[in-house]
Design a protein around this motif. Structure first.
Motif, PDB file in Angstrom:
ATOM      1  N   LYS A  44      35.269  22.497  34.542  1.00 28.14           N
ATOM      2  CA  LYS A  44      35.755  23.849  34.789  1.00 28.14           C
ATOM      3  C   LYS A  44      36.431  24.513  33.586  1.00 28.14           C
ATOM      4  O   LYS A  44      36.809  25.667  33.654  1.00 28.14           O
ATOM      5  CB  LYS A  44      36.720  23.843  35.978  1.00 28.14           C
ATOM      6  N   ILE A  45      36.623  23.728  32.494  1.00 31.50           N
ATOM      7  CA  ILE A  45      37.271  24.332  31.319  1.00 31.50           C
ATOM      8  C   ILE A  45      36.283  25.211  30.570  1.00 31.50           C
ATOM      9  O   ILE A  45      35.195  24.769  30.190  1.00 31.50           O
ATOM     10  CB  ILE A  45      37.833  23.239  30.398  1.00 31.50           C
ATOM     11  N   LYS A  46      36.695  26.451  30.369  1.00 31.62           N
ATOM     12  CA  LYS A  46      35.801  27.375  29.675  1.00 31.62           C
ATOM     13  C   LYS A  46      35.911  27.145  28.168  1.00 31.62           C
ATOM     14  O   LYS A  46      36.976  26.775  27.671  1.00 31.62           O
ATOM     15  CB  LYS A  46      36.200  28.814  29.998  1.00 31.62           C
ATOM     16  N   PRO A  47      34.860  27.414  27.429  1.00 31.35           N
ATOM     17  CA  PRO A  47      34.896  27.139  25.991  1.00 31.35           C
ATOM     18  C   PRO A  47      35.918  27.991  25.244  1.00 31.35           C
ATOM     19  O   PRO A  47      36.475  27.568  24.251  1.00 31.35           O
ATOM     20  CB  PRO A  47      33.470  27.455  25.525  1.00 31.35           C
ATOM     21  N   GLY A  48      36.185  29.195  25.713  1.00 31.29           N
ATOM     22  CA  GLY A  48      37.072  30.080  24.951  1.00 31.29           C
ATOM     23  C   GLY A  48      38.534  29.939  25.310  1.00 31.29           C
ATOM     24  O   GLY A  48      39.360  30.727  24.887  1.00 31.29           O
ATOM     25  N   LYS A  49      38.860  28.903  26.090  1.00 33.65           N
ATOM     26  CA  LYS A  49      40.218  28.857  26.623  1.00 33.65           C
ATOM     27  C   LYS A  49      41.269  28.638  25.541  1.00 33.65           C
ATOM     28  O   LYS A  49      42.287  29.336  25.496  1.00 33.65           O
ATOM     29  CB  LYS A  49      40.308  27.749  27.661  1.00 33.65           C
ATOM     30  N   ILE A  50      41.004  27.658  24.664  1.00 34.83           N
ATOM     31  CA  ILE A  50      41.991  27.362  23.620  1.00 34.83           C
ATOM     32  C   ILE A  50      42.141  28.555  22.694  1.00 34.83           C
ATOM     33  O   ILE A  50      43.250  28.926  22.300  1.00 34.83           O
ATOM     34  CB  ILE A  50      41.568  26.112  22.831  1.00 34.83           C
ATOM     35  N   ALA A  51      41.011  29.173  22.395  1.00 38.21           N
ATOM     36  CA  ALA A  51      41.066  30.335  21.514  1.00 38.21           C
ATOM     37  C   ALA A  51      41.923  31.424  22.137  1.00 38.21           C
ATOM     38  O   ALA A  51      42.720  32.080  21.456  1.00 38.21           O
ATOM     39  CB  ALA A  51      39.658  30.860  21.250  1.00 38.21           C
ATOM     40  N   ARG A  52      41.770  31.598  23.477  1.00 39.96           N
ATOM     41  CA  ARG A  52      42.539  32.663  24.123  1.00 39.96           C
ATOM     42  C   ARG A  52      44.028  32.337  24.115  1.00 39.96           C
ATOM     43  O   ARG A  52      44.862  33.185  23.875  1.00 39.96           O
ATOM     44  CB  ARG A  52      42.045  32.864  25.557  1.00 39.96           C
ATOM     45  N   ARG A  53      44.311  31.047  24.362  1.00 36.66           N
ATOM     46  CA  ARG A  53      45.725  30.667  24.347  1.00 36.66           C
ATOM     47  C   ARG A  53      46.312  30.873  22.948  1.00 36.66           C
ATOM     48  O   ARG A  53      47.433  31.336  22.788  1.00 36.66           O
ATOM     49  CB  ARG A  53      45.855  29.217  24.775  1.00 36.66           C
ATOM     50  N   ASP A  54      45.515  30.525  21.949  1.00 39.63           N
ATOM     51  CA  ASP A  54      45.940  30.765  20.562  1.00 39.63           C
ATOM     52  C   ASP A  54      46.239  32.236  20.337  1.00 39.63           C
ATOM     53  O   ASP A  54      47.236  32.596  19.718  1.00 39.63           O
ATOM     54  CB  ASP A  54      44.828  30.336  19.596  1.00 39.63           C
ATOM     55  N   ALA A  55      45.357  33.070  20.850  1.00 41.89           N
ATOM     56  CA  ALA A  55      45.530  34.510  20.644  1.00 41.89           C
ATOM     57  C   ALA A  55      46.830  34.985  21.272  1.00 41.89           C
ATOM     58  O   ALA A  55      47.583  35.755  20.670  1.00 41.89           O
ATOM     59  CB  ALA A  55      44.347  35.268  21.230  1.00 41.89           C
ATOM     60  N   ILE A  56      47.107  34.475  22.489  1.00 42.22           N
ATOM     61  CA  ILE A  56      48.352  34.891  23.153  1.00 42.22           C
ATOM     62  C   ILE A  56      49.552  34.447  22.330  1.00 42.22           C
ATOM     63  O   ILE A  56      50.497  35.212  22.111  1.00 42.22           O
ATOM     64  CB  ILE A  56      48.409  34.308  24.582  1.00 42.22           C
TER      65      ILE A  56
END
Lengths: 332, 346
Positions: B18-30
C-alpha cells in the motif's frame, strides 16, 4: 675571516673591472620562461604598494588629525605628525557621544539581530538546499528579487506598521524582521548557507535518517556542525553590516520623530548627528573651558566609532578575508 | 513528519503493497516547506504587503489626524509633481544614474586588475588582501560623510581641475554631464577604490580556482598572455563579473552617499501638508528610485549575460547528434531482430 676577505677582494675586483654578462642582465631584468623579470615584479609591487597607500590614506589622515590640537591644525608647517600627543580630542568626542553607554547599546542593537540572523538563515538555507518542494524555484527567485529591491520602497509602510504596534524606538523593530528571515542582508546569508549545505553530501544525511534520525535531528547533528565556517562568516558580516547601518537604525530603532523618548542609539547614529550633539552638549555643560567643535574632534569621533570594528578586524582578519573564499559566495 | 523509522518499518512489513512510490518525496517536501516557512511568512509580512502598501501611499497624500492616518487618493499627482514642480529630485536621480553607470564598471574593472596582480607570484599576498579588504569593514555612510567633509578622500596631488578643463575643451556641446561625471570620478578616487574591496576578493578567489593546466596547454599551443586573458580567464570568471556588477550597484545605491535616499528620508520627516514631502510623496520617490535601480541592474546583467558559452553550445549539439545515432542503431537492431524472427518462422 679569510673567507670574508677573499670575497671582499673579489667584490672590489668586480667593481674595478666590471665583467657583466649581457644575457644575464637581460634575463634578470626581463625574465625568462620560468621566472618573472625584475622589472615586471618591481612594477607590480610598486603599483600594489601605491594602491595600498591610497587605501590607507583616509585612515592615516584621520588618525593623525585626531591627535592635533587647534594650533597644530592652523599651523601650516604641520602636515602629518602632531606636535604633541594630544588625547583631549578623544575625551571631548567621547563625552559628546556618551561613548561607553552608546557602545553598550550598539553591541546589543547589532548583536541580538545578528545571532537571530545566523540561526534563522541557517535553517532557511538548509530548507532550500536539502529539500525539493513545489514553488522552490519561484521562492528562490523572490529571494534574489528582494535582495535587489531597495529597502526605501518598503520603508514607509513598515514605519507605519511598527508605529501601530509601538515598535518604533525599540530594538524589536530589528529583532522581529530578523526572526522571520528578513534581517539586514539576510538574503545573502541565506544564499551562503544554501551554498554550504549543498556541499554537504546528501548520502550523509540519508544515512543518518536510515539510522533513525528525524529531519530535525539530522539537521542539528549532521548539517549544522559541518557549517561552522559559514556560521562564522555570517556572524562577522552581519555584525559589521548592522554596526555600519545608520539609515534604518536611525529610522526604526532610534525612532525618526521621537528620538528623545527612545533609549536606543548606536555609535553610527551618534556620529551622523555628531555636530548637532556636540554643540548641544557644549550649551548644556557651560562650565569650565569650552572647546569649540573642530576637525580634529570630528575625526576623533569618527575614529572612536570605528575603533571596535578595527580592533575586531585586526584580531580576526584571517576569518574575515578567508571567509569569502571558504563560504562560496563566489560559487554561484 | 514526526514518524520515526521503526514505525515506518513496521508499517512496511504489515502491508507492503500500500505504500505509494511518491510518499517519501512528499514527506520530504512537507519538511522542506516547514524549514522555509519562517522566511516565507517574513517575505509576505515584511516585503510583499509593504510593497503593495507603498504603491498605495505613492498615489495618495497622507495626513495624520488624532484618530490615526488618513489616506486621500490623488491618483498620479505625486509623480507629476515630482517631475514638474520639484526642482531637486529630477537632477538628483539623473546624477544618480550617470554616476552609477560610470562608477560601477570602473570599480569592477579596477577590482579585476588588482585581483590579476595579486594572483601572480606575490609575496605578502595576505597583507595586501587585508589592506584592500579593510574599507569593507569601516566604510559606512556616516564615516564616509565625515571623511568626505574633511577632504580626506581626495589626494591633493591629483589635480582634477586640469583634467576637467581638458575634457571640457574636447567634449562637444551638450555633453557637460559626462564631463562632470568624469571630474567627479577623479575627485572621489578614494571613495571608488574603497568600494571595491569585496569585489577584489571575489575575483581573486575565482581566479585561483581556474585550472592552471589550461594556461599550460594554451602556452604549448603558442598562446600569449594577452590571448590567454581573453580566451581563458575572462570566460571562466564571467559569472563573477555579473555578480560583482550587481553587488556594486546595490551597495552603492544603498549607501548614504547617495543623495536620492537622503532626499527620501528627508521627505518622510517633512511636514505632511507641503506638496513635496510627507509619506505619500516619499513613497512615490522611493518607487521611482527603485524602478530606476532595478532597471539599471537588469540592463547591466542582460548586457553581460547575453552571449552564451561556445562550449555549452557545442556540447548541446554533440548530445543531439549522439541521440540521433543511438536511435538509428536501435532501429537497425530492431529490424535485424524482426528479420531473424521472420526467417525462423519461414
Amino acid at each position: 675571516m679569510r673567507n670574508v676577505k677573499k670575497q671582499l677582494s673579489r667584490f672590489i675586483n668586480y667593481i674595478k673591472h666590471p665583467t657583466y654578462n649581457k644575457e644575464k642582465v637581460h634575463k634578470f631584468l626581463y625574465g625568462s620562461k620560468e621566472k618573472e623579470g625584475f622589472l615586471k615584479q618591481f612594477a607590480v609591487y610598486a603599483l600594489l604598494i601605491c594602491i595600498g597607500f591610497v587605501y590607507l590614506y583616509p585612515l592615516l589622515y584621520m588618525l593623525s588629525n585626531s591627535f592635533m590640537t587647534l594650533d597644530d591644525l592652523l599651523d601650516s608647517s604641520i602636515n602629518w605628525i602632531p606636535s604633541t600627543f594630544n588625547l583631549d580630542n578623544y575625551v571631548q568626542a567621547g563625552n559628546s557621544m556618551e561613548f561607553w553607554s552608546t557602545l553598550g547599546d550598539t553591541v546589543l542593537v547589532c548583536g541580538i539581530p545578528t545571532i537571530i540572523n545566523v540561526i534563522i538563515c541557517s535553517i532557511v538555507g538548509y530548507g532550500f538546499a536539502r529539500f525539493d518542494f513545489p514553488l522552490k524555484k519561484v521562492l528562490m527567485g523572490l529571494l534574489i528579487f528582494t535582495f535587489v529591491l531597495p529597502s526605501q520602497i518598503t520603508m514607509m509602510p513598515l514605519y507605519v506598521m511598527y508605529n501601530d504596534y509601538g515598535l518604533i524606538g525599540d530594538i524589536w523593530s530589528f529583532i522581529l524582521p530578523a526572526i522571520f528571515g528578513q534581517g539586514l542582508n539576510a538574503q545573502i546569508f541565506i544564499l551562503i548557507f544554501y551554498q554550504f549545505y549543498k556541499m554537504v553530501p546528501k548520502v550523509l544525511i540519508e544515512a543518518a535518517q536510515i539510522d533513525g534520525a528525524g529531519y530535525i535531528k539530522s539537521y542539528f547533528r549532521i548539517a549544522l556542525p559541518s557549517a561552522k565556517p559559514a556560521m562564522l562568516t555570517v556572524f562577522l558580516f552581519s555584525m559589521v553590516w548592522y554596526w555600519n547601518e545608520s539609515y534604518l537604525t536611525e529610522m526604526f530603532v532610534t525612532g525618526l520623530t521621537k528620538a528623545e523618548e527612545s533609549g536606543w542609539t548606536t555609535l553610527m547614529v551618534k556620529l551622523q548627528q555628531f555636530n548637532a550633539n556636540y554643540s548641544s552638549m557644549q550649551a548644556q555643560q557651560n562650565t569650565g573651558v569650552q572647546i569649540n567643535n573642530n576637525e580634529s574632534i570630528q575625526m576623533a569621533g569618527t575614529m572612536l566609532s570605528i575603533l571596535p570594528l578595527l580592533i575586531a578586524y585586526f584580531l580576526l582578519q584571517r576569518q574575515f578575508v578567508e571567509s569569502i573564499d571558504r563560504t562560496g559566495i563566489t560559487g554561484e | 513528519m514526526a514518524m520515526s523509522n521503526e514505525e515506518k518499518k513496521v508499517k512496511k512489513a504489515a502491508k507492503p503493497k500500500k505504500i505509494k512510490p511518491g510518499k517519501i518525496a512528499r514527506r520530504d517536501a512537507i519538511a522542506g516547506v516547514c524549514f522555509v516557512l519562517p522566511w516565507v511568512i517574513g517575505l509576505i509580512v515584511f516585503k510583499l504587503v509593504p510593497l503593495i502598501n507603498s504603491f498605495q501611499y505613492s498615489l495618495a497624500r497622507i495626513k495624520f489626524t488624532a484618530r490615526g492616518m488618513k489616506i486621500e487618493f490623488k491618483q498620479f499627482e505625486n509623480y507629476i509633481t515630482m517631475f514638474t514642480e520639484d526642482a531637486e529630485f529630477p537632477v538628483q536621480i539623473v546624477s544618480y544614474i550617470t554616476q552609477t553607470l560610470i562608477t560601477a564598471p570602473i570599480i569592477v574593472v579596477f577590482a579585476l586588475i588588482i585581483a590579476m596582480f595579486l594572483n601572480g607570484k606575490i609575496r605578502c599576498r595576505g597583507l595586501f588582501r587585508s589592506i584592500y579588504f579593510l574599507p569593507v569593514i569601516i566604510a559606512s555612510g556616516p564615516v564616509m560623510n565625515m571623511l568626505v567633509g574633511q577632504g580626506a578622500t581626495t589626494i591633493a596631488t591629483i589635480d582634477s581641475e586640469t583634467i576637467t578643463n581638458a575634457l571640457a575643451a574636447i567634449m562637444p556641446e551638450g555633453f557637460e554631464g559626462v564631463t562632470d561625471a568624469v571630474a567627479d570620478v577623479f575627485g572621489n578616487i578614494i571613495t571608488i577604490l574603497w568600494y571595491s574591496g569585496v569585489q577584489i576578493l571575489i575575483f581573486l578567489s575565482a581566479l585561483q580556482k581556474i585550472d592552471s593546466s589550461l594556461y599550460e596547454a594554451a602556452g604549448i599551443d603558442g598562446g600569449s598572455g594577452w590571448e590567454c586573458f581573453w580566451k581563458i580567464t575572462l570566460p571562466t570568471i564571467k559569472p563573477m563579473i555579473v555578480l560583482n556588477v550587481v553587488y556594486t550597484i546595490i551597495f552603492r545605491s544603498n549607501n548614504e552617499q547617495n543623495q536620492v535616499i537622503v532626499m527620501i528620508k528627508d521627505a518622510m520627516k517633512g511636514s505632511a501638508t507641503a506638496k513635496t514631502s510627507g509619506y505619500g510623496y516619499a513613497s512615490a520617490m522611493a518607487w521611482v528610485f527603485s524602478v530606476v535601480e532595478v532597471l539599471i541592474i537588469g540592463i547591466m546583467a542582460l548586457l553581460l549575460m547575453t552571449r552564451k558559452d561556445v562550449y555549452e553550445k557545442q556540447i548541446k549539439r554533440q548530445k543531439k547528434l549522439d541521440k540521433k545515432e543511438a536511435r538509428a542503431i536501435r532501429r537497425v537492431r530492431r529490424r535485424d531482430a524482426r528479420n531473424a524472427k521472420r526467417k525462423k518462422a519461414a
